[in-house]
Design a protein around this motif. Structure first.
Motif, PDB file in Angstrom:
ATOM      1  N   TRP A 376       1.117  -1.269  -0.063  1.00 36.31           N
ATOM      2  CA  TRP A 376       0.307   0.132  -0.055  1.00 36.31           C
ATOM      3  C   TRP A 376       0.575   1.404   0.102  1.00 36.31           C
ATOM      4  O   TRP A 376       0.281   2.098  -1.062  1.00 36.31           O
ATOM      5  CB  TRP A 376      -0.740   0.314   0.790  1.00 36.31           C
ATOM      6  CG  TRP A 376      -0.674   0.124   2.248  1.00 36.31           C
ATOM      7  CD1 TRP A 376       0.275   1.273   3.392  1.00 36.31           C
ATOM      8  CD2 TRP A 376      -0.051  -1.418   3.115  1.00 36.31           C
ATOM      9  NE1 TRP A 376       0.721   0.574   4.078  1.00 36.31           N
ATOM     10  CE2 TRP A 376       0.665  -1.028   4.544  1.00 36.31           C
ATOM     11  CE3 TRP A 376      -0.570  -2.783   3.552  1.00 36.31           C
ATOM     12  CZ2 TRP A 376       0.822  -1.619   5.894  1.00 36.31           C
ATOM     13  CZ3 TRP A 376      -0.198  -3.658   3.989  1.00 36.31           C
ATOM     14  CH2 TRP A 376       0.654  -3.229   5.407  1.00 36.31           C
ATOM     15  N   ALA A 380       1.163   3.894  -2.926  1.00 30.18           N
ATOM     16  CA  ALA A 380       0.351   5.571  -2.343  1.00 30.18           C
ATOM     17  C   ALA A 380       1.635   6.330  -3.402  1.00 30.18           C
ATOM     18  O   ALA A 380       1.554   7.241  -4.024  1.00 30.18           O
ATOM     19  CB  ALA A 380       0.435   5.816  -0.893  1.00 30.18           C
ATOM     20  N   GLN A 385       1.010  10.364  -4.263  1.00 26.50           N
ATOM     21  CA  GLN A 385       0.699  11.094  -3.240  1.00 26.50           C
ATOM     22  C   GLN A 385       2.012  11.289  -2.643  1.00 26.50           C
ATOM     23  O   GLN A 385       3.079  10.672  -2.282  1.00 26.50           O
ATOM     24  CB  GLN A 385      -0.296  10.036  -1.778  1.00 26.50           C
ATOM     25  CG  GLN A 385      -0.430  10.435  -1.090  1.00 26.50           C
ATOM     26  CD  GLN A 385      -1.402   9.254  -0.178  1.00 26.50           C
ATOM     27  OE1 GLN A 385      -0.615   8.999   0.372  1.00 26.50           O
ATOM     28  NE2 GLN A 385      -2.259   8.910   0.115  1.00 26.50           N
ATOM     29  N   VAL A 389       1.508  12.523   3.200  1.00 22.49           N
ATOM     30  CA  VAL A 389       0.981  12.614   4.021  1.00 22.49           C
ATOM     31  C   VAL A 389       0.636  10.921   3.177  1.00 22.49           C
ATOM     32  O   VAL A 389      -0.254  10.405   4.446  1.00 22.49           O
ATOM     33  CB  VAL A 389      -0.205  12.610   2.191  1.00 22.49           C
ATOM     34  CG1 VAL A 389      -1.651  11.642   2.041  1.00 22.49           C
ATOM     35  CG2 VAL A 389      -0.448  14.285   2.414  1.00 22.49           C
ATOM     36  N   THR A 390       1.785  10.024   2.688  1.00 25.61           N
ATOM     37  CA  THR A 390       1.409   8.614   3.321  1.00 25.61           C
ATOM     38  C   THR A 390       1.813   7.993   4.257  1.00 25.61           C
ATOM     39  O   THR A 390       1.631   7.325   5.051  1.00 25.61           O
ATOM     40  CB  THR A 390       2.946   8.080   1.844  1.00 25.61           C
ATOM     41  OG1 THR A 390       2.304   8.201   0.632  1.00 25.61           O
ATOM     42  CG2 THR A 390       3.200   6.610   1.773  1.00 25.61           C
ATOM     43  N   ARG A 392       2.155   9.842   6.852  1.00 26.74           N
ATOM     44  CA  ARG A 392       0.976  10.240   8.045  1.00 26.74           C
ATOM     45  C   ARG A 392      -0.816   9.360   8.391  1.00 26.74           C
ATOM     46  O   ARG A 392      -0.524   8.579   9.005  1.00 26.74           O
ATOM     47  CB  ARG A 392       0.153  12.187   8.010  1.00 26.74           C
ATOM     48  CG  ARG A 392      -0.941  11.580   9.032  1.00 26.74           C
ATOM     49  CD  ARG A 392      -1.508  13.190   8.878  1.00 26.74           C
ATOM     50  NE  ARG A 392      -2.177  13.528   7.367  1.00 26.74           N
ATOM     51  CZ  ARG A 392      -3.054  13.916   6.928  1.00 26.74           C
ATOM     52  NH1 ARG A 392      -3.648  12.722   7.983  1.00 26.74           N
ATOM     53  NH2 ARG A 392      -2.980  13.876   5.873  1.00 26.74           N
ATOM     54  N   LYS A 393      -0.629   8.720   6.881  1.00 25.96           N
ATOM     55  CA  LYS A 393      -2.099   7.850   7.109  1.00 25.96           C
ATOM     56  C   LYS A 393      -1.380   6.509   6.410  1.00 25.96           C
ATOM     57  O   LYS A 393      -2.486   5.477   6.954  1.00 25.96           O
ATOM     58  CB  LYS A 393      -2.474   8.616   5.213  1.00 25.96           C
ATOM     59  CG  LYS A 393      -3.685   9.322   5.433  1.00 25.96           C
ATOM     60  CD  LYS A 393      -4.330   9.304   4.087  1.00 25.96           C
ATOM     61  CE  LYS A 393      -4.918  10.542   4.162  1.00 25.96           C
ATOM     62  NZ  LYS A 393      -5.596  10.589   2.975  1.00 25.96           N
ATOM     63  N   HIS A 394      -0.492   6.440   6.104  1.00 26.86           N
ATOM     64  CA  HIS A 394       0.441   4.677   5.431  1.00 26.86           C
ATOM     65  C   HIS A 394       1.040   4.070   6.734  1.00 26.86           C
ATOM     66  O   HIS A 394       1.472   2.900   7.090  1.00 26.86           O
ATOM     67  CB  HIS A 394      -0.218   4.505   4.812  1.00 26.86           C
ATOM     68  CG  HIS A 394      -1.236   4.561   3.625  1.00 26.86           C
ATOM     69  ND1 HIS A 394      -1.921   4.458   3.776  1.00 26.86           N
ATOM     70  CD2 HIS A 394      -0.727   6.186   2.389  1.00 26.86           C
ATOM     71  CE1 HIS A 394      -2.905   4.854   2.379  1.00 26.86           C
ATOM     72  NE2 HIS A 394      -1.955   5.730   2.056  1.00 26.86           N
ATOM     73  N   PRO A 397       0.135   5.282  11.404  1.00 31.18           N
ATOM     74  CA  PRO A 397      -1.111   4.119  12.729  1.00 31.18           C
ATOM     75  C   PRO A 397      -0.481   2.820  12.964  1.00 31.18           C
ATOM     76  O   PRO A 397      -0.181   2.290  13.828  1.00 31.18           O
ATOM     77  CB  PRO A 397      -2.170   3.492  11.762  1.00 31.18           C
ATOM     78  CG  PRO A 397      -2.285   4.690  11.125  1.00 31.18           C
ATOM     79  CD  PRO A 397      -0.587   5.231  10.095  1.00 31.18           C
TER      80      PRO A 397
END
Length: 500
Positions: A376, A380, A385, A389-390, A392-394, A397
């Motif tokens: 993933w 991205a 992307q 953003v990558t 932070r989002k992928h 977490p």
């Protein structure tokens, strides 16, 4: 329209509008819990804002003179603090007072319902912790309500994580003790038998009424004189020590006894000392965790020279002896405002934040590298992307769960190291209270009737540090069910650490 994971999935607000009953009932009780302690909660928030203003102003003053602006902001916040103090709260010294004096008839004047000070203080103590644990229980009920009424998925990996944590007795022990420690720090003014201002900061400026049995009348003195007369000095005479759960000759109840000369209440000093320990621990872990996460994401995403540079810098920092660095910083900043804030507490927190980030970064570097190789993340990148953003989002977490584990275990080390430094006299200095100071003050009385002075804070230090480690163990085993066997459930840990 807001994008959702599935075409037919409604936003949470829309789901609540379709079935508002459970949410409204939960929200009403939550609002009541906040309302009854609104004054105390606002006071805590204002204290945090004052801390931010003071720290930020000190940093800016090095470049631009903003002394007048800082003074104005602090004055405004002081006014807000006084206004917040006027808001009635359920758990307060005024509602359940425990300080009073015995009357000639044998009763008590000035205490809650005329009860003995020990009983009045015990009622307030129980009410505070009952409130704290019910508040946490209601937050849990809110999560359970969300799962039952408003979540689309029947199951997520987080459910298994919660289930494992609910059966992890060692982790639950750590959680309960940590909650009690944090509550002691936050509610120190309410839990203490006497305010720290009257007991230690300005004892000669506060009056104290007591019943003089020899004269048969009520007299007045000040806290300073009373503290000197009731200090625990470990002598052979029982009057030389006020031990755990005893009254002194002025009718004051001391849950954990009194301190050596110049005296004072031990419980009060430990309660306010918990605030200092929590402040140092959270600030140090916050700084080191922020640096470690930022570098962990950057080095895992870009690799190569970025990772090599981070390795070199972290190795260099870890090669510096922590004690020598603390002594050096204490000397360099002895006349600086950083050294004055909390009498060295802020400086210690900053140094710990600088020292501990390499260790935390190395611990989360592996999971960050692992997730950076997942499909993933490559997808991205291929879609163009932005890297931020990558990450932070992928990627973030995935490593949050690991960060919680290591932060919980590290904060215990910060607390015990801070206490050790204060014990040696190179940490936080009086009059700012700190647990290590109390152990140092009482080490000469361990074999006397005043054994409680060093024993009680020593046990508390061990208990709190053990609890943070136990909580970290519980979180680790909940996130990764194979952690005890040395394996790892990477994909489940990724979702459980920050998934939905």
């Amino acid at each position: 329209m807001r994008e959702t994971p599935y075409a037919d999935e409604l936003p949470l607000r829309a789901r609540i509008r379709e079935n508002p009953g459970p949410a409204l009932a939960w929200g009403a009780v939550f609002a009541l819990l906040v309302l009854v302690e609104l004054g105390a909660l606002l006071g805590i928030a204002i204290d945090v804002l004052k801390f931010v203003v003071e720290i930020g102003g000190g940093l800016i003053n090095g470049v631009v003179d903003v002394t007048a602006g800082i003074a104005a902001a602090m004055g405004y916040l002081d006014g807000l603090g006084r206004a917040a103090g006027q808001i009635p709260t359920l758990l307060s010294r005024e509602l359940v007072p425990n300080q009073g004096y015995r009357t000639p008839s044998g009763g008590w004047e000035g205490t809650f319902l005329g009860l003995p000070p020990a009983v009045a203080w015990g009622i307030r103590f129980v009410l505070v912790y009952a409130y704290v644990f019910f508040f946490l229980y209601w937050l849990w009920r809110g999560y359970d309500l969300f799962v039952t009424h408003y979540r689309y998925a029947d199951w997520t990996p987080r459910d298994d994580m919660v289930r494992r944590l609910r059966t992890h007795r060692w982790g639950q022990f750590g959680f309960v003790v940590v909650v009690m420690f944090v509550a002691l720090a936050l509610f120190a003014p309410t839990l203490s038998p006497v305010t720290y201002q009257d007991d230690a900061m300005d004892p000669y400026g506060a009056e104290l009424k007591y019943f003089d049995e020899e004269a048969g009348e009520v007299r007045t003195t000040n806290y300073g004189q009373a503290n000197l007369a009731t200090a625990s000095t470990g002598g052979d005479d029982p009057a030389d020590t006020v031990s755990i759960g005893e009254y002194d000759e002025y009718g004051r109840f001391h849950p954990l006894g009194t301190l050596p000369t110049p005296g004072g209440d031990l419980f009060t000093k430990l309660a306010y000392g918990a605030r200092v320990s929590l402040f140092v621990g959270l600030l140090a872990i916050g700084i080191s965790g922020l640096i470690a996460v930022g570098l962990g994401l950057l080095t895992a995403y870009y690799k190569g020279l970025a990772d090599l540079a981070a390795v070199v810098v972290s190795d260099s920092i870890q090669a510096i002896p922590a004690i020598l660095l603390l002594i050096l910083m204490s000397v360099v900043f002895s006349e600086h405002w950083l050294g004055d804030f909390y009498n060295g507490g802020l400086l210690i927190a900053l140094v710990f934040g600088f020292i501990y980030w390499p260790g935390i970064w190395r611990l989360i570097r592996g999971p960050a590298m692992q997730v950076s190789e997942q499909e993933w993340v490559d997808a991205a990148r291929s879609y163009g992307q932005r890297s931020t953003v990558t990450m932070r989002k992928h990627m973030l977490p995935y490593i949050v769960g690991y960060l919680l584990v290591y932060a919980s275990m590290t904060i215990g080390g910060v607390i015990i190291t801070t206490s050790a430094l204060s014990f040696l006299g190179i940490g936080i200095n009086p009059p700012t209270p700190e647990w290590g100071q109390v152990v140092a003050d009482g080490r000469g009385y361990v074999a006397t009737a005043s054994w409680h002075i060093a024993f009680v804070p020593g046990v508390l230090i061990v208990l709190v540090v053990t609890a943070f480690n136990a909580l970290g163990d519980g979180i680790r085993d909940a996130i990764d069910p194979q952690s005890e066997g040395g394996g790892g459930a990477a994909e489940e840990a990724a979702v459980a650490g920050g998934g939905g």
